[in-house]
Design an enzyme around this catalytic site. Structure first.
Site, short mmCIF file in Angstrom:
data_model
loop_
_atom_site.label_atom_id
_atom_site.label_comp_id
_atom_site.label_asym_id
_atom_site.label_seq_id
_atom_site.Cartn_x
_atom_site.Cartn_y
_atom_site.Cartn_z
CB SER A 125 32.60 44.07 41.11
OG SER A 125 31.92 43.78 39.92
CE1 TYR A 149 35.64 38.90 40.86
CE2 TYR A 149 33.63 39.82 39.92
CZ TYR A 149 34.93 39.99 40.36
OH TYR A 149 35.51 41.22 40.32
CE LYS A 153 36.48 41.28 43.74
NZ LYS A 153 37.75 41.90 44.14
P1 NAD Z 1 43.83 40.98 36.85
O1 NAD Z 1 43.65 39.51 36.93
O2 NAD Z 1 44.41 41.56 35.61
O3 NAD Z 1 44.75 41.48 38.07
C1 NAD Z 1 44.74 40.83 39.32
C2 NAD Z 1 46.20 40.58 39.70
O4 NAD Z 1 46.23 39.96 40.98
C3 NAD Z 1 46.93 39.65 38.72
O5 NAD Z 1 48.14 40.27 38.31
C4 NAD Z 1 47.20 38.38 39.54
O6 NAD Z 1 48.42 37.77 39.17
C5 NAD Z 1 47.22 38.94 40.96
N1 NAD Z 1 46.86 37.98 41.99
C6 NAD Z 1 45.76 37.20 42.07
N2 NAD Z 1 45.80 36.45 43.18
C7 NAD Z 1 46.96 36.78 43.84
C8 NAD Z 1 47.56 36.34 45.04
N3 NAD Z 1 47.01 35.40 45.80
N4 NAD Z 1 48.73 36.90 45.41
C9 NAD Z 1 49.32 37.86 44.64
N5 NAD Z 1 48.79 38.31 43.49
C10 NAD Z 1 47.62 37.76 43.09
O7 NAD Z 1 42.43 41.66 37.19
P2 NAD Z 1 41.98 43.19 37.07
O8 NAD Z 1 41.02 43.28 35.96
O9 NAD Z 1 43.16 44.07 37.11
O10 NAD Z 1 41.15 43.32 38.41
C11 NAD Z 1 41.71 43.87 39.59
C12 NAD Z 1 40.69 43.84 40.70
O11 NAD Z 1 39.54 44.57 40.29
C13 NAD Z 1 40.20 42.46 41.08
O12 NAD Z 1 40.02 42.43 42.48
C14 NAD Z 1 38.87 42.34 40.37
O13 NAD Z 1 38.02 41.45 41.04
C15 NAD Z 1 38.38 43.77 40.46
N6 NAD Z 1 37.40 44.12 39.42
C16 NAD Z 1 37.74 43.92 38.11
C17 NAD Z 1 36.83 44.24 37.12
C18 NAD Z 1 37.15 43.99 35.67
O14 NAD Z 1 36.21 43.88 34.87
N7 NAD Z 1 38.41 43.89 35.27
C19 NAD Z 1 35.58 44.80 37.47
C20 NAD Z 1 35.28 44.99 38.82
C21 NAD Z 1 36.22 44.65 39.81
C1 WQD Z 2 29.78 42.81 28.32
C2 WQD Z 2 28.66 42.62 27.30
C3 WQD Z 2 27.95 40.34 27.12
C4 WQD Z 2 31.71 38.80 25.43
C5 WQD Z 2 32.00 41.18 33.70
C6 WQD Z 2 31.73 40.62 35.07
C7 WQD Z 2 31.60 41.74 36.07
C8 WQD Z 2 32.79 42.69 35.99
C9 WQD Z 2 33.05 43.16 34.61
C10 WQD Z 2 34.50 42.06 37.57
C11 WQD Z 2 27.57 41.65 27.78
C12 WQD Z 2 28.57 40.82 25.82
C13 WQD Z 2 30.72 39.61 25.96
C14 WQD Z 2 31.53 38.25 24.13
C15 WQD Z 2 29.41 39.40 23.99
N1 WQD Z 2 34.01 42.05 36.41
N2 WQD Z 2 29.60 39.90 25.24
N3 WQD Z 2 30.39 38.59 23.46
O1 WQD Z 2 29.61 40.41 31.86
O2 WQD Z 2 29.17 42.93 31.84
O3 WQD Z 2 30.88 41.99 33.34
O4 WQD Z 2 33.16 42.03 33.72
O5 WQD Z 2 34.02 42.50 38.58
O6 WQD Z 2 31.49 41.15 37.32
O7 WQD Z 2 30.53 39.88 35.03
O8 WQD Z 2 31.32 42.04 30.93
O9 WQD Z 2 32.71 42.20 28.92
O10 WQD Z 2 31.91 39.92 29.68
O11 WQD Z 2 30.27 41.54 28.72
O12 WQD Z 2 28.41 39.64 23.32
O13 WQD Z 2 32.37 37.51 23.61
O14 WQD Z 2 29.22 42.02 26.13
O15 WQD Z 2 26.85 39.50 26.85
O16 WQD Z 2 26.35 42.13 27.27
P1 WQD Z 2 30.11 41.78 31.98
P2 WQD Z 2 31.64 41.37 29.54
#
Ligand code: NAD
Ligand code: WQD
Length: 341
Positions: A125, A149, A153
């Protein structure tokens, strides 16, 4: 064509990547324990891919279950999505986050090692960068996560670097995602958070569909063009296709690499609100609220390395993102769970 194990396969990014991998001709085995996703996703995937998904309901922290899965399926590469991802919750439940995100990762790596599988794609991330020293973030930016979190990562990256250093056959794609948003263009799968959404786009979508009265915009006094926070929003299908490119590179002769997956440009909260109003044809009520603790004012990716190494770049802009999100949200106003069994 290779057999790819997806952990966290029924989650938001996993389900979209499943569709993209199948479209590219790969075989997919999905694993999930539904801790943050719904079984209905599997029905949607069957319809979208035209075949019954190969799926194992298992916890990735369960070494015995992983062993059975590797023996049964003969996996060529793992794309590891399974993790907890809520920044706020990670401060309240650090041990659960370290156990699942770091302990679970180690369990998957050990199972791979025992079964001779050494190609790994890691969901990292942009949060690993922390306070910007310069922008856009390049992959060489210092790493200093600001929350638990993000620490999980960064630790995950370290575990994988150490494993790769110990075994020349291990190849890892470290993919640092920016802000994944949007949905598959069919409107059949999309982001379906449980409870009140933590993230901007699903919250806006729920306001548009009438599930929530208004959006709170966290801060309008940042040093950004309109005072609201700026992020690099990437369409989840662009992100999914980035995973296909990463898998293909690893299975070729790319070796270990680290790339940002973003668009290379930033959009403000108000940009997102306006684009969503255009896409949905509905007004998005909002009010300005205090800044959210721990939020950075602005960050976005330098996306050039992924283009150079993987010949991949994001193709879909904010209007497509909002149109696809709105199709998903309006077809599924209560998300997956509302679908009758
Ligand atoms: P998500 O929560 O929708 O998907 C994660 C899935 O993993 C879920 O379906 C959950 O049930 C499953 N899971 C969690 N723990 C488990 C376990 N112990 N065994 C089996 N399954 C398990 O999240 P996402 O948004 O699809 O994110 C996927 C990956 O990408 C994560 O590793 C997250 O940290 C990373 N990521 C997400 C974002 C984002 O903003 N969505 C940004 C950067 C990185
Ligand atoms: C985006 C912008 C908020 C909600 C998060 C995690 C990051 C990554 C992606 C996993 C910001 C603003 C948000 C609301 C708002 N995840 N906001 N009202 O914080 O950039 O990133 O998700 O790896 O680690 O921190 O994403 O969508 O929460 O926020 O004004 O109700 O929207 O302040 O500027 P963020 P976000």
């Amino acid at each position: 064509m290779a057999k790819i194990l997806l952990t966290g396969a029924t989650g938001y990014i996993g389900s979209h990547t499943w569709v993209a991998l199948k479209a590219a001709g790969h075989d997919v085995v999905g694993v999930d324990n539904f801790s943050n996703s719904a079984p209905e996703v599997l029905n949607r995937l069957a319809a979208l891919t035209g075949s019954a998904p190969t799926f194992e309901n298992a916890d990735i922290c369960d070494a015995g279950a992983l062993k059975r899965i590797f023996v049964r399926h003969g996996v060529d590469a793992v794309v590891h999505f399974a993790a907890f991802k809520a920044v706020g919750e990670s401060a309240a439940k650090p041990l659960e986050y370290y156990r699942n995100n770091v302990g679970g990762l180690v369990a998957v790596c050990q199972a791979m090692q025992q079964h001779g599988c050494r190609h790994f794609v890691f969901s990292s991330s942009a949060t690993v960068y922390g306070e910007p020293v310069f922008l856009p973030y390049t992959e060489a930016h210092p790493l200093s996560p600001m929350n638990v979190y993000g620490q999980t990562k960064l630790m995950g990256e370290q575990v994988l670097r150490d494993w790769a250093a110990s075994d020349a056959a291990v190849r890892v794609a470290f993919l640092r995602y920016f802000n994944p948003v949007g949905a598959h263009e069919s409107g059949q799968i999309g982001e379906d958070p449980r409870g009140v959404p933590n993230n901007l786009m699903p919250f806006v979508a729920q306001v548009a569909v009438g599930r929530r009265p208004h959006l709170s915009i966290f801060g309008n006094d940042y040093e950004t063009p309109d005072g609201t926070g700026v992020r690099d929003y990437i369409h989840v299908m662009d992100l999914a296709e980035g995973h296909v490119a990463a898998v293909d590179a690893l299975l070729g002769d790319a070796g270990t690499f680290t790339v940002n997956l973003g668009t290379g440009s930033g959009q403000s909260v108000l940009d997102v609100v306006k684009a969503y109003e255009r896409a949905s044809g509905r007004p998005i009520a909002y009010q300005f609220s205090p800044r959210r603790p721990g939020d950075l004012p602005a960050y976005w990716a330098d996306a050039s390395l992924a283009k150079q190494l993987l010949h991949w770049e994001a193709r879909r802009g904010l209007d497509t993102i909002c149109a696809d999100s709105w199709r998903w949200q309006s077809l599924n106003p209560q998300g997956f769970e509302a679908t009758p069994a």
